[in-house]
Enzyme design. Sequence first.
Site, mmCIF file in Angstrom:
data_model
loop_
_atom_site.group_PDB
_atom_site.id
_atom_site.type_symbol
_atom_site.label_atom_id
_atom_site.label_comp_id
_atom_site.label_asym_id
_atom_site.label_seq_id
_atom_site.Cartn_x
_atom_site.Cartn_y
_atom_site.Cartn_z
ATOM 1 N N HIS A 78 -12.736 -4.609 11.459
ATOM 2 C CA HIS A 78 -12.182 -4.641 10.102
ATOM 3 C C HIS A 78 -10.681 -4.898 10.099
ATOM 4 C CE1 HIS A 78 -10.558 -0.422 9.995
ATOM 5 N NE2 HIS A 78 -11.570 -0.144 10.786
ATOM 6 N N ASP A 80 -8.514 -4.154 7.417
ATOM 7 C CA ASP A 80 -7.663 -3.230 6.660
ATOM 8 C C ASP A 80 -7.251 -2.038 7.504
ATOM 9 O OD1 ASP A 80 -10.409 -2.319 6.606
ATOM 10 O OD2 ASP A 80 -9.860 -0.901 5.029
ATOM 11 N N ASP A 141 -6.540 0.820 14.644
ATOM 12 C CA ASP A 141 -7.763 0.927 13.838
ATOM 13 C C ASP A 141 -7.592 0.029 12.624
ATOM 14 O OD1 ASP A 141 -9.986 1.665 12.446
ATOM 15 O OD2 ASP A 141 -9.325 3.701 12.010
ATOM 16 N N GLU A 175 -12.948 -1.577 5.117
ATOM 17 C CA GLU A 175 -13.801 -0.615 5.837
ATOM 18 C C GLU A 175 -13.319 0.812 5.600
ATOM 19 O OE1 GLU A 175 -15.111 2.064 9.074
ATOM 20 O OE2 GLU A 175 -13.071 1.543 8.500
ATOM 21 N N GLU A 176 -12.004 0.977 5.561
ATOM 22 C CA GLU A 176 -11.427 2.333 5.482
ATOM 23 C C GLU A 176 -11.724 3.017 4.154
ATOM 24 O OE1 GLU A 176 -10.367 3.919 7.880
ATOM 25 O OE2 GLU A 176 -9.583 2.532 9.374
ATOM 26 N N ASP A 198 -14.733 -0.698 16.926
ATOM 27 C CA ASP A 198 -13.966 0.121 15.984
ATOM 28 C C ASP A 198 -13.920 1.588 16.418
ATOM 29 O OD1 ASP A 198 -12.528 0.701 13.684
ATOM 30 O OD2 ASP A 198 -14.311 0.900 12.422
ATOM 31 N N HIS A 380 -5.143 6.656 12.114
ATOM 32 C CA HIS A 380 -4.787 6.949 10.711
ATOM 33 C C HIS A 380 -3.453 7.660 10.517
ATOM 34 C CE1 HIS A 380 -9.206 6.582 9.114
ATOM 35 N NE2 HIS A 380 -8.893 5.650 9.994
HETATM 36 ZN ZN LIG Z 1 -11.774 1.670 11.895
#
Ligand SMILES: [Zn+2]
Length: 407
Positions: A78, A80, A141, A175-176, A198, A380
């Site tokens: 992903h 984003d 990520d 995705e997030e 991921d 994150h």
């Molecule tokens: Zn991810």
Amino acid sequence: MNNIQERFFKYVKIHTTSDEKSTVTPSTERQFDLARVLVDDLKAIGIKDAFVDELGYVYGTVPSNIDKKVPIIGLIAHMDTAPDMTGENVNPQVVKNYDGGDIVLNKELNIVLSPSKSPELKKYIGKTLITTDGTTLLGADDKAGVTEIVTAVEYLMNHPEIKHGDIKIGFTPDEEIGRGADHFNVEQFGADFAYTIDGGSVGELEYENFNAAMAKIVITGVNVHPGYAKNKMINSSLVAHELISMLPANEVPEKTSGYEGFYYLANISGTVEKTEMLYVIRDFFKDGYEKRIAKFKEIEEVLNKTYGEGTVKVEIIEQYKNMKEKIEPVMHIIDNAKLAMEEAGLTPNIIPIRGGTDGARLSFMGLPTPNIFTGGENFHGRYEYIALESMEKAVETILNIIKIYAK
Ligand SMILES: [Zn+2]
């Protein structure tokens, strides 16, 4: 693979934070900025059919160079980054030959990445680490996953002596915020199965996730002057309290791990007249999951018997399911991923995901999709980092999977 760092830096510097408040796809227009760069990069590598659709999904194919029919493998990551922390102005830092000590991410703000809080750092002594400057997340990520796929694909295009079937590439937005699979065109993608790249630490391989639902509860009370309320008032907040006490006190997120499920009271707000609650229900096992949902129905019935019909209303919203049942019939995709890791000198680490993935959704849309590691840590947030060597191992693992299926 010597340009892996350069490519990763290029992608993390493009701001692609998604936004759960948005109602459009992609949730943020800026995700197109990376999508367009990826189409250009894929085309430059020789992926002639690379394109981005109007919803921000990037697709492309490495054409087969083998005479026999072999499975069509999909590789998905992903674009984003998590809205938890800003992904704008990411300024990656390189720590060469890491010595096992504290890493000062930002001197002015006194932000330090330390093995005292991230003990896994000790595994990376002697490696090249890529960190943030302490003011943003890194975006490994999942730009590490994106980078690893592009790098693996480039390697294939430059080494035609490596035989392989069709390889399908898919980069998704959002995705997030849980929407990455929403508009994924499984049919057009045309893979027999896929892997999301991921996951976290090197060796991670995941094909089990929670079954997930939410219970929205509305409790309606009766308000009467408190001085004259005897036998008349029904305080909805106290009914909520009673409801909470009917659930097992130990089955909550803060007291569970591994394969244990839970009830999570995510929100509660109320007055005498009306209390609303939001419960998150999670369980790896189908019967456990069903029992948890039934529990809410049972509580609804019991409380309505006490306080009157309609006092408690429970609405169950199903969210996603454990992909295990979709993976088990094609277990070779796990066995071969394990083998690919072992051939890369790694120890596969199969762990249940205490959450959901796009792969889980895709698996139920007809594309079995387990998840494999990117190599990143502390996703994150500002302490996110990744070792260059881990990214190389991810690329090697991807290439090994492709080679195994061509045999
Ligand atoms: Zn991810």
